[in-house]
Write an enzyme that holds these catalytic residues in place. Sequence first.
Site, PDB file in Angstrom:
ATOM      1  N   SER A   1       3.885  -2.160  10.186  1.00 54.05           N
ATOM      2  CA  SER A   1       5.340  -2.241  10.344  1.00 54.05           C
ATOM      3  C   SER A   1       5.933  -3.588   9.911  1.00 54.05           C
ATOM      4  O   SER A   1       6.847  -4.106  10.561  1.00 54.05           O
ATOM      5  CB  SER A   1       5.743  -1.896  11.785  1.00 54.05           C
TER       6      SER A   1
ATOM      7  N   GLU B   1      -5.057  -4.919  10.608  1.00 56.60           N
ATOM      8  CA  GLU B   1      -4.030  -3.897  10.781  1.00 56.60           C
ATOM      9  C   GLU B   1      -4.267  -3.178  12.103  1.00 56.60           C
ATOM     10  O   GLU B   1      -5.050  -2.209  12.155  1.00 56.60           O
ATOM     11  CB  GLU B   1      -4.093  -2.879   9.638  1.00 56.60           C
TER      12      GLU B   1
ATOM     13  N   ASN C   1       0.865  -1.181   0.000  1.00 60.50           N
ATOM     14  CA  ASN C   1       0.000   0.000   0.000  1.00 60.50           C
ATOM     15  C   ASN C   1       0.902   1.232   0.000  1.00 60.50           C
ATOM     16  O   ASN C   1       1.518   1.546   1.021  1.00 60.50           O
ATOM     17  CB  ASN C   1      -0.902  -0.032   1.247  1.00 60.50           C
ATOM     18  N   TRP C   2       0.963   1.891  -1.133  1.00 66.11           N
ATOM     19  CA  TRP C   2       1.882   3.034  -1.247  1.00 66.11           C
ATOM     20  C   TRP C   2       1.366   4.288  -0.556  1.00 66.11           C
ATOM     21  O   TRP C   2       2.090   5.281  -0.454  1.00 66.11           O
ATOM     22  CB  TRP C   2       2.141   3.348  -2.731  1.00 66.11           C
ATOM     23  N   LYS C   3       0.093   4.297  -0.159  1.00 66.57           N
ATOM     24  CA  LYS C   3      -0.495   5.494   0.457  1.00 66.57           C
ATOM     25  C   LYS C   3      -0.262   6.702  -0.464  1.00 66.57           C
ATOM     26  O   LYS C   3      -0.332   6.553  -1.680  1.00 66.57           O
ATOM     27  CB  LYS C   3       0.042   5.680   1.877  1.00 66.57           C
TER      28      LYS C   3
ATOM     29  N   GLY D   1       2.988   2.242  10.795  1.00 70.19           N
ATOM     30  CA  GLY D   1       3.939   3.339  10.653  1.00 70.19           C
ATOM     31  C   GLY D   1       4.669   3.690  11.940  1.00 70.19           C
ATOM     32  O   GLY D   1       5.282   4.744  12.044  1.00 70.19           O
TER      33      GLY D   1
ATOM     34  N   GLU E   1      -6.548   4.691   8.086  1.00 70.02           N
ATOM     35  CA  GLU E   1      -6.305   6.105   7.777  1.00 70.02           C
ATOM     36  C   GLU E   1      -7.528   6.737   7.113  1.00 70.02           C
ATOM     37  O   GLU E   1      -7.804   7.927   7.316  1.00 70.02           O
ATOM     38  CB  GLU E   1      -5.040   6.241   6.898  1.00 70.02           C
TER      39      GLU E   1
ATOM     40  N   HIS F   1      -9.418   1.223   5.178  1.00 69.26           N
ATOM     41  CA  HIS F   1      -8.122   1.403   5.851  1.00 69.26           C
ATOM     42  C   HIS F   1      -8.286   2.347   7.046  1.00 69.26           C
ATOM     43  O   HIS F   1      -9.059   3.305   6.989  1.00 69.26           O
ATOM     44  CB  HIS F   1      -7.099   1.975   4.863  1.00 69.26           C
TER      45      HIS F   1
HETATM   46  P1  13P Z   1       3.350   0.416   7.569  1.00 69.57           P
HETATM   47  O1  13P Z   1       3.836  -0.896   6.953  1.00 69.57           O
HETATM   48  O2  13P Z   1       4.063   1.607   7.025  1.00 69.57           O
HETATM   49  O3  13P Z   1       3.304   0.329   9.045  1.00 69.57           O
HETATM   50  O4  13P Z   1       1.817   0.588   7.062  1.00 69.57           O
HETATM   51  C1  13P Z   1       0.939  -0.464   7.200  1.00 69.57           C
HETATM   52  C2  13P Z   1      -0.312  -0.141   6.466  1.00 69.57           C
HETATM   53  O5  13P Z   1      -1.069   0.725   6.881  1.00 69.57           O
HETATM   54  C3  13P Z   1      -0.580  -0.869   5.214  1.00 69.57           C
HETATM   55  O6  13P Z   1      -1.875  -0.613   4.748  1.00 69.57           O
END
Ligand code: 13P
Length: 254
Positions: free
Chosen positions: A213, A167, A9-11, A173, A97, A95
């Site tokens: 992470s 998650e 997931n590149w966000k 993160g 976020e 997600h």
């Molecule tokens: P990180 O791997 O940067 O912790 O992010 C996880 C995530 O939110 C994947 O959707």
Amino acid sequence: MRRPVIAGNWKMHKTRAETREFFDAFKPLISNINHCEIIVAPPFTSLSVAADSARGSSVRIAAQDMHWEREGAFTGAISAAMIVDAGCRAVILGHSERRRYFGETDATVNRKLKAALAAKLQPIVCVGETLDEREAGRTERVLESQFIGASDTLTPEEFSRILLAYEPVWAIGTGRTATPETASESHAYLRRLAEQSFGEESASGLRILYGGSVRPDNIASLMAQREIDGALVGGASLDPQTFFSILNFKQRSS
Ligand code: 13P
């Protein structure tokens, strides 16, 4: 046997040129990988470039969100038909976020999920508790309401086409990965919920990815857990070599 899935997931990262650069480096690395499915989720503006760049490889492209309506007066929104047109085969929904910063709720995840399935996209539905919820002993209740809120109206056939991602918000993160045992407990709980709603066969076929992470140095211990069927990787999916080291977990651990 559930086939592992490693998804990136590149966000909100990478321009179109950076997307091309990623695939130029990534495609040769994965030419012999066949022990897992690979999904990459770039931002909307890079979807069609990613789909073109990934052609001829096993990588499937996913969007990071979508709207549930087909078209209409929804400024800033993108429909399932549009992401399919851009070359997507999958879509991340719910997600944390999106829930935290953009008002996503279980009800909107459910509407999006139905629309994604109708468009023949594979949804990756995200659930997970915050640190406060975990510390208050509410993890299972949160997972239950997110799982049921999202999947409530699905038929078993529709359910068989989804991927679930656990998650924990406190692990995203933060560099603080859930231990393989903690993640595994939540996965087992989610599988029990799936069994209650959709039956034993659907539950045993459901693939549940862990996210939060994930890195090259912890993927093998996560994937060694019977309940963990893959990973949803954020930051560590942005670099082709690092993402490759993660999806190459099998070779590394043997
Ligand atoms: P990180 O791997 O940067 O912790 O992010 C996880 C995530 O939110 C994947 O959707």
